[in-house]
Design a protein around this motif. Structure first.
Motif, short mmCIF file in Angstrom:
data_model
loop_
_atom_site.label_atom_id
_atom_site.label_comp_id
_atom_site.label_asym_id
_atom_site.label_seq_id
_atom_site.Cartn_x
_atom_site.Cartn_y
_atom_site.Cartn_z
N GLN A 265 0.81 -1.22 0.00
CA GLN A 265 0.00 0.00 0.00
C GLN A 265 0.84 1.27 0.00
O GLN A 265 0.58 2.21 -0.77
N GLY A 266 1.85 1.31 0.88
CA GLY A 266 2.67 2.51 0.97
C GLY A 266 3.43 2.80 -0.31
O GLY A 266 3.44 3.93 -0.82
N ARG A 267 4.07 1.78 -0.85
CA ARG A 267 4.87 1.98 -2.05
C ARG A 267 4.00 2.29 -3.27
O ARG A 267 4.37 3.14 -4.09
N LEU A 268 2.86 1.65 -3.39
CA LEU A 268 1.98 1.95 -4.51
C LEU A 268 1.45 3.38 -4.44
O LEU A 268 1.25 4.03 -5.48
N ALA A 269 1.20 3.89 -3.22
CA ALA A 269 0.74 5.27 -3.07
C ALA A 269 1.78 6.26 -3.58
O ALA A 269 1.44 7.38 -3.98
N ALA A 270 3.05 5.87 -3.55
CA ALA A 270 4.13 6.72 -4.04
C ALA A 270 4.58 6.32 -5.44
O ALA A 270 5.67 6.69 -5.89
N SER B 164 7.07 0.23 -7.16
CA SER B 164 6.67 -1.17 -7.29
C SER B 164 6.41 -1.78 -5.93
O SER B 164 7.08 -1.46 -4.95
N SER B 165 5.44 -2.68 -5.87
CA SER B 165 5.09 -3.30 -4.59
C SER B 165 6.08 -4.39 -4.22
O SER B 165 6.72 -5.00 -5.09
N ILE B 166 6.22 -4.61 -2.91
CA ILE B 166 7.05 -5.69 -2.38
C ILE B 166 6.17 -6.50 -1.43
O ILE B 166 6.10 -6.22 -0.23
N PRO B 167 5.46 -7.50 -1.93
CA PRO B 167 4.62 -8.32 -1.05
C PRO B 167 5.48 -9.25 -0.20
O PRO B 167 6.59 -9.63 -0.60
N ASP B 168 4.98 -9.61 0.95
CA ASP B 168 5.68 -10.57 1.81
C ASP B 168 5.78 -11.91 1.12
O ASP B 168 4.80 -12.40 0.55
N ASP B 169 6.96 -12.54 1.16
CA ASP B 169 7.14 -13.80 0.45
C ASP B 169 6.66 -15.01 1.25
O ASP B 169 6.71 -16.14 0.76
N PHE C 146 -5.62 3.67 9.30
CA PHE C 146 -4.69 4.15 8.28
C PHE C 146 -5.43 4.61 7.03
O PHE C 146 -6.35 3.93 6.56
N ILE C 147 -5.02 5.74 6.47
CA ILE C 147 -5.51 6.18 5.17
C ILE C 147 -4.38 5.88 4.19
O ILE C 147 -3.50 6.71 3.94
N SER C 148 -4.39 4.67 3.66
CA SER C 148 -3.22 4.15 2.95
C SER C 148 -2.83 4.98 1.73
O SER C 148 -1.65 5.07 1.39
N ALA C 149 -3.80 5.61 1.08
CA ALA C 149 -3.49 6.39 -0.13
C ALA C 149 -2.66 7.62 0.17
O ALA C 149 -2.12 8.24 -0.76
N THR C 150 -2.53 8.00 1.45
CA THR C 150 -1.79 9.21 1.81
C THR C 150 -0.32 8.93 2.14
O THR C 150 0.41 9.86 2.50
N ALA C 151 0.11 7.68 2.04
CA ALA C 151 1.50 7.35 2.39
C ALA C 151 2.47 8.13 1.51
O ALA C 151 2.26 8.28 0.30
N GLN C 152 3.53 8.64 2.11
CA GLN C 152 4.53 9.39 1.36
C GLN C 152 5.91 9.19 1.97
O GLN C 152 6.06 9.01 3.18
N ARG C 153 6.91 9.23 1.10
CA ARG C 153 8.30 9.12 1.55
C ARG C 153 8.83 10.52 1.79
O ARG C 153 8.72 11.40 0.94
N HIS C 154 9.46 10.72 2.95
CA HIS C 154 9.98 12.04 3.31
C HIS C 154 11.46 12.18 2.95
O HIS C 154 11.86 13.19 2.38
N PHE C 155 12.26 11.20 3.30
CA PHE C 155 13.67 11.27 2.90
C PHE C 155 14.33 9.92 3.07
O PHE C 155 13.81 9.03 3.76
N ALA C 156 15.47 9.76 2.41
CA ALA C 156 16.28 8.56 2.54
C ALA C 156 17.58 8.91 3.24
O ALA C 156 18.15 10.00 3.02
N LEU C 157 18.05 8.02 4.10
CA LEU C 157 19.32 8.23 4.80
C LEU C 157 20.50 7.96 3.86
O LEU C 157 20.34 7.31 2.82
N PRO C 158 21.70 8.45 4.21
CA PRO C 158 22.86 8.16 3.37
C PRO C 158 23.07 6.66 3.22
O PRO C 158 22.92 5.89 4.16
N ASN C 159 23.41 6.24 2.02
CA ASN C 159 23.63 4.83 1.73
C ASN C 159 24.91 4.35 2.41
O ASN C 159 25.91 5.07 2.43
N PHE C 160 24.89 3.13 2.98
CA PHE C 160 26.06 2.59 3.65
C PHE C 160 27.26 2.51 2.72
O PHE C 160 28.41 2.68 3.12
N ALA C 161 27.00 2.26 1.44
CA ALA C 161 28.10 2.10 0.48
C ALA C 161 28.80 3.40 0.16
O ALA C 161 29.95 3.42 -0.27
N THR C 162 28.10 4.54 0.38
CA THR C 162 28.68 5.84 0.04
C THR C 162 28.96 6.73 1.25
O THR C 162 29.69 7.70 1.15
N ALA C 163 28.36 6.40 2.41
CA ALA C 163 28.55 7.23 3.59
C ALA C 163 30.00 7.10 4.08
O ALA C 163 30.59 6.04 4.07
#
Length: 213
Positions: free
Chosen positions: A129-134, A137-142, A195-212
């Motif tokens: 739900q969160g990823r589709l709102a943004a 691609s979805s990541i369903p539990d395996d 939860f209002i799932s359609a309102t999900a939004q990404r605010h920011f990403a932290l520095p990547n371990f490979a580049t930090a």
């Protein structure tokens, strides 16, 4: 009884198992809520840490007046359950107190009635739900027992005003991703605390371990 409730019904690993998440409610003598965890286990160990009566999905309330313990449980495989991520308390606009708990087994965020310690409503599924709102691609539990996949593992949770903010675990020092970084998202909550799932939004990403540095 003191902060650790040494008398009467002690708050220890024999009664609660290992716990990580912790929050308090808004009662005059606040109740404490704690959640089961495997976070203290040795990496690679096949031995699960001691669990309380709630099992690997246990959510416990420690009464602010008496120190008495009560519990509920969220879905976690009894044999290999990774436990829960974190927990926060919020009183909804309708007056009901709720706990929001992230589950590392299935990647869902559950809403629990703080009084009954039972799950209510439909859990929020960030990976779908969160990823589709943004428009991601979805990541369903395996369905594999143990930790759900990276990108749908939810750790920290905290409400602010009418939104639930949550942290998405994409990588760590032992599992470095060259393409994804840990993120902070939020989703709106309605007057009933749902939860209002359609309102999900990404605010920011932290520095990547490979580049930090």
């Amino acid at each position: 009884s003191g902060f650790h409730n040494e008398t009467g019904q002690p708050w220890n690993a024999q009664r609660l198992g290992e716990v990580f998440g912790i929050c308090v409610d808004d009662a005059p003598q606040p109740n404490i809520y704690v959640t089961a965890t495997e976070v203290y286990n040795v990496v690679g160990s096949a031995t699960l840490l001691p669990k309380g009566p709630g099992g690997p999905g246990g959510v416990y309330r420690l009464d602010g007046n008496t120190g008495a313990m009560s519990f509920g449980s969220l879905p976690n495989n009894a044999a290999s359950g990774p436990g829960l991520g974190n927990v926060c308390f919020r009183r909804a606009g309708n007056g009901t107190g709720y706990l929001y708990v992230s589950d590392l087994e299935d990647g869902l965020i559950y809403r629990m009635n703080a009084a009954s310690l039972t799950s209510v409503g439909t859990p929020f599924n960030h990976g779908v739900q969160g990823r589709l709102a943004a428009s991601l691609s979805s990541i369903p539990d395996d369905g594999t027992p143990g930790l759900t996949q990276f990108g749908r593992r939810i750790w920290g949770v905290q409400t602010y005003q009418n939104r639930l903010y949550y942290a998405v675990w994409w990588e760590d020092s032992r599992n470095i991703s060259l393409t994804e970084s840990n993120e902070i998202w939020s989703v709106a909550l309605d007057n009933n605390g749902d939860f209002i799932s359609a309102t999900a939004q990404r605010h920011f990403a932290l520095p990547n371990f490979a580049t930090a540095s």
